[in-house]
Design a protein around this motif. Structure first.
Motif, mmCIF file in Angstrom:
data_model
loop_
_atom_site.group_PDB
_atom_site.id
_atom_site.type_symbol
_atom_site.label_atom_id
_atom_site.label_comp_id
_atom_site.label_asym_id
_atom_site.label_seq_id
_atom_site.Cartn_x
_atom_site.Cartn_y
_atom_site.Cartn_z
ATOM 1 N N THR A 9 -6.174 -4.971 -6.083
ATOM 2 C CA THR A 9 -6.130 -6.171 -5.239
ATOM 3 C C THR A 9 -7.475 -6.444 -4.586
ATOM 4 O O THR A 9 -7.956 -7.594 -4.556
ATOM 5 C CB THR A 9 -5.053 -6.018 -4.156
ATOM 6 N N LEU A 10 -8.120 -5.410 -4.056
ATOM 7 C CA LEU A 10 -9.375 -5.596 -3.344
ATOM 8 C C LEU A 10 -10.546 -5.876 -4.286
ATOM 9 O O LEU A 10 -11.533 -6.493 -3.884
ATOM 10 C CB LEU A 10 -9.684 -4.358 -2.499
ATOM 11 N N ARG B 126 -13.602 -1.615 -10.703
ATOM 12 C CA ARG B 126 -14.851 -2.375 -10.650
ATOM 13 C C ARG B 126 -14.623 -3.719 -9.973
ATOM 14 O O ARG B 126 -13.688 -4.456 -10.304
ATOM 15 C CB ARG B 126 -15.406 -2.587 -12.056
ATOM 16 N N ALA B 127 -15.478 -4.028 -9.007
ATOM 17 C CA ALA B 127 -15.353 -5.286 -8.268
ATOM 18 C C ALA B 127 -15.949 -6.436 -9.072
ATOM 19 O O ALA B 127 -16.898 -6.248 -9.848
ATOM 20 C CB ALA B 127 -16.046 -5.172 -6.915
ATOM 21 N N LEU B 128 -15.395 -7.629 -8.865
ATOM 22 C CA LEU B 128 -15.931 -8.806 -9.534
ATOM 23 C C LEU B 128 -17.306 -9.168 -8.992
ATOM 24 O O LEU B 128 -18.178 -9.630 -9.740
ATOM 25 C CB LEU B 128 -14.970 -9.987 -9.362
ATOM 26 N N VAL C 214 -10.745 3.410 -3.295
ATOM 27 C CA VAL C 214 -9.659 3.575 -2.331
ATOM 28 C C VAL C 214 -9.240 5.040 -2.332
ATOM 29 O O VAL C 214 -8.804 5.570 -3.357
ATOM 30 C CB VAL C 214 -8.450 2.679 -2.659
ATOM 31 N N ARG C 215 -9.380 5.666 -1.186
ATOM 32 C CA ARG C 215 -8.953 7.058 -1.023
ATOM 33 C C ARG C 215 -7.763 7.071 -0.073
ATOM 34 O O ARG C 215 -7.809 6.537 1.031
ATOM 35 C CB ARG C 215 -10.087 7.913 -0.462
ATOM 36 N N LYS D 64 -10.200 -9.412 7.973
ATOM 37 C CA LYS D 64 -9.296 -8.474 8.631
ATOM 38 C C LYS D 64 -7.835 -8.792 8.328
ATOM 39 O O LYS D 64 -7.032 -7.894 8.081
ATOM 40 C CB LYS D 64 -9.527 -8.487 10.142
ATOM 41 N N ALA D 65 -7.490 -10.075 8.344
ATOM 42 C CA ALA D 65 -6.103 -10.448 8.066
ATOM 43 C C ALA D 65 -5.691 -10.030 6.656
ATOM 44 O O ALA D 65 -4.568 -9.556 6.440
ATOM 45 C CB ALA D 65 -5.923 -11.958 8.244
ATOM 46 N N GLY D 66 -6.603 -10.178 5.709
ATOM 47 C CA GLY D 66 -6.303 -9.790 4.337
ATOM 48 C C GLY D 66 -6.125 -8.296 4.183
ATOM 49 O O GLY D 66 -5.194 -7.822 3.521
ATOM 50 N N LEU D 67 -7.028 -7.508 4.790
ATOM 51 C CA LEU D 67 -6.940 -6.061 4.681
ATOM 52 C C LEU D 67 -5.697 -5.528 5.395
ATOM 53 O O LEU D 67 -4.972 -4.683 4.855
ATOM 54 C CB LEU D 67 -8.197 -5.414 5.261
ATOM 55 N N ASP D 68 -5.448 -6.039 6.596
ATOM 56 C CA ASP D 68 -4.265 -5.585 7.329
ATOM 57 C C ASP D 68 -2.984 -6.007 6.619
ATOM 58 O O ASP D 68 -1.996 -5.262 6.594
ATOM 59 C CB ASP D 68 -4.280 -6.143 8.753
#
Length: 215
Positions: free
Chosen positions: A69-70, A189-191, A162-163, A78-82
């Motif tokens: 997702t990330l 891998r990030a875009l 992500v750990r 912050k809203a997206g991560l939370d």
């Protein structure tokens, strides 16, 4: 009379001791009693290992979902991560473990392994440290290692790492020496070459992005 009694009693004792010497009745019960603690300990250990294995599989799925997702985000707020964090852990069986686990999300530019930013959710100090002087020293996929001589100027892409770590004292009864915590890593891998943060996340992040913003 007395010699006769002594003779009878001696013969009886000798006969009894002889039969007792070769009597194997009850031997299986004795062996079972001796082995029973080992059998119980082995069974309890199997139960612990099964529960820990199930939990590790679930953690790997959660970390993988978060990394996927990330990795498609060009900017993270912050809203997206939370929201992602709450969605992942708002499932049955995980609502009561938030104080027992930690999720570390890092954007690592490659091939220098520079930590562009790192953010934490959940408990503190559950995951072991894998960074030194702004460089990620954890395990990464072999195909992520490209020749760049460790210079950030040569970085061509970035990874979302992500750990997810958690203590196991609530799922293991500590019958034998098991690890006191579980840790899984998922890498995608990030875009974007580097994923930017909004002002709120930037204020709590650590990494190279913070240094550049301050400069």
């Amino acid at each position: 009379m007395m010699p006769f009694i002594r003779a009878i009693s001696g013969r009886f004792c000798n006969s009894f001791l002889f039969r007792l010497r070769f009597d194997e009745r009850g031997g299986a019960a004795v062996e079972t009693a001796l082995l029973l603690p080992l059998i119980i300990a082995g069974g309890l250990l199997c139960v612990d290992l099964f529960k820990v294995g199930i939990e590790r599989t679930r953690m790997e799925q959660l970390a993988g979902s978060a990394a996927i997702t990330l990795s498609v985000q060009q900017k993270l707020g912050k809203a997206g991560l939370d929201g992602l964090y709450d969605t992942l852990f708002n499932v049955e069986g995980l609502k009561d473990v938030r104080g027992r686990h930690q999720m570390l999300v890092s954007n690592v530019t490659m091939p220098s392994r520079r930590i562009w930013w790192s953010l934490s959710r959940g408990g503190d100090g559950v995951c072991a440290e894998t960074a030194r002087e702004g460089t990620y020293e954890g395990t990464l996929p072999v195909d992520a290692e490209l020749d760049g001589n460790g210079d950030p100027e040569n970085d061509t892409h970035s990874l979302i790492v992500v750990r997810l770590c958690r203590t196991v004292d609530d799922i293991s009864m500590e019958h034998l020496a098991l690890p006191d915590r579980l840790a899984v890593v998922s890498v995608n891998r990030a875009l974007a070459t580097s994923v930017d943060l909004d002002e709120v996340l930037l204020a709590e992040a650590v990494g190279a992005i913070v240094q550049e913003e301050r400069e």
